[in-house]
Design an enzyme around this catalytic site. Structure first.
Site, short mmCIF file in Angstrom:
data_model
loop_
_atom_site.label_atom_id
_atom_site.label_comp_id
_atom_site.label_asym_id
_atom_site.label_seq_id
_atom_site.Cartn_x
_atom_site.Cartn_y
_atom_site.Cartn_z
N ASP A 50 13.58 1.24 196.79
CA ASP A 50 12.76 0.84 197.94
C ASP A 50 13.53 1.17 199.34
O ASP A 50 14.48 0.33 199.60
CB ASP A 50 12.24 -0.67 198.05
CG ASP A 50 11.46 -1.14 199.15
OD1 ASP A 50 10.12 -0.94 199.25
OD2 ASP A 50 12.12 -1.52 200.14
N LYS A 80 8.81 3.70 204.27
CA LYS A 80 7.87 2.92 205.48
C LYS A 80 8.04 3.37 206.71
O LYS A 80 8.87 4.17 207.08
CB LYS A 80 8.28 1.52 205.44
CG LYS A 80 8.82 0.82 204.10
CD LYS A 80 9.20 -0.66 204.28
CE LYS A 80 9.63 -1.36 202.95
NZ LYS A 80 11.02 -1.13 202.55
#
Ligand code: NDP
Length: 277
Positions: A50, A80
């Site tokens: 992540d 993101k």
């Protein structure tokens, strides 16, 4: 649910598999530090990483993935879109820049990092386009409360598949967990270890002694047993190994209840209803 290894996955609403446990890399320094963490994790069996544009380490993550020796399609990579890039065109541009830094031609999961008021719906449209074009295998949000999700779901053509939020024993997110489960949104815990503070909570230390595990392992196991995907961060081999060693024990219902009972709605990070970045 049974959890046997780091490659065990949950299934998102679109059928894509996402590992239950991955490595977080917030604050892992670009270059040697993040490369070491990612390569070590993959060597130890982690299959999910992540990152985020704002972490400034996508280049290192991509390099480590390429050098890991594990085929790209066996890994699950999340990144993101940062707040200042939100909006339709700017998100599409930010996505290309992330891919370029990662040196990849797709990501597995692309998330809206924070619910920036007046912007996140346009951003979501861009994520839907990327999804329809097959540039990302799944799309989701982060730091969305139930009211943000209600608002987004009203207009969304495709519902978010994941919501990544702060979740740990002092912030158990009961209501959000129920909401996401009702809407087939997988909830993912950030700062699951309360940035290391779980080692100082007496009830967690007692459970660790009882099971012959460490406080971090107790909390990560609890995440799995309540159906929450978890992404502990470490840049140290012994902790990357420790955080993955959670597949050989099971917390009793009473002990899960003890962990749930520690909730005090305490945030270690910003409040999604009141942030200014
Ligand atoms: P964590 O709760 O994962 O804690 C990480 C900290 O705990 C580090 O300082 C680490 O130090 C230490 N640590 C790691 N393992 C152990 C252990 N077994 N025992 C004791 N201490 C330990 O915090 P994060 O905030 O990093 O959250 C995890 C991930 O979630 C992030 O890396 C990021 O990927 C994501 N995230 C997402 C956010 C969002 O807004 N969407 C916000 C924040 C995080 P060391 O590295 O020295 O081992």
């Amino acid at each position: 649910m049974t959890f046997k290894s780091l490659s065990d996955s949950t299934v998102l609403s679109n059928g894509v598999k996402m590992p239950w446990l991955g490595l977080g890399v917030y604050k892992a320094k670009e270059g040697e530090e993040v490369e070491f963490a990612v390569k070590t994790a993959i060597r130890l069996g982690y299959r999910s990483i992540d990152t985020a544009a704002v972490y400034g380490n996508e280049t290192g993550v991509g390099k480590a993935v390429r050098e890991s020796g594990v085929p790209r399609e066996e890994l699950f990579i999340t990144t993101k879109v940062w707040n200042s890039d939100q909006g339709y065109d700017s998100t599409l541009k930010a996505f290309e820049a992330s891919l370029e830094r990662l040196g990849m031609d797709y990501v597995d999961l692309y998330l809206i990092h924070w619910p920036v008021k007046g912007k996140y719906k346009e951003t979501w449209k861009a994520l839907e386009k990327l999804y329809k074009e097959g540039r990302v295998r799944a799309i989701g949000v982060s730091n969305f409360q139930t009211h943000h999700l209600d608002d987004l779901l009203q207009d969304a053509e495709i519902n978010p598949m994941v919501n990544q939020v702060e979740l740990h024993p002092w912030l158990t997110q009961k209501e959000l967990r129920e909401y996401c489960s009702r809407h087939h949104i997988v909830l993912e815990a950030w700062s699951p270890l309360m940035r290391g503070k779980v080692t100082e909570v007496p009830e967690i230390v007692r459970l660790a002694e009882k099971y012959g595990k460490t406080p971090a392992q107790i909390v990560l196991r609890w995440n799995l047993q309540i159906g929450v995907v978890t992404i502990p961060k470490s840049v140290r081999e012994h902790r990357i190994r420790e955080n993955a060693d959670v597949f050989d024990f099971h917390l009793s219902e009473e002990d899960v209840a003890i962990l749930e009972g520690l909730n005090r709605n305490h945030r270690t990070g910003p409040d999604p209803d009141n942030f200014n970045f």
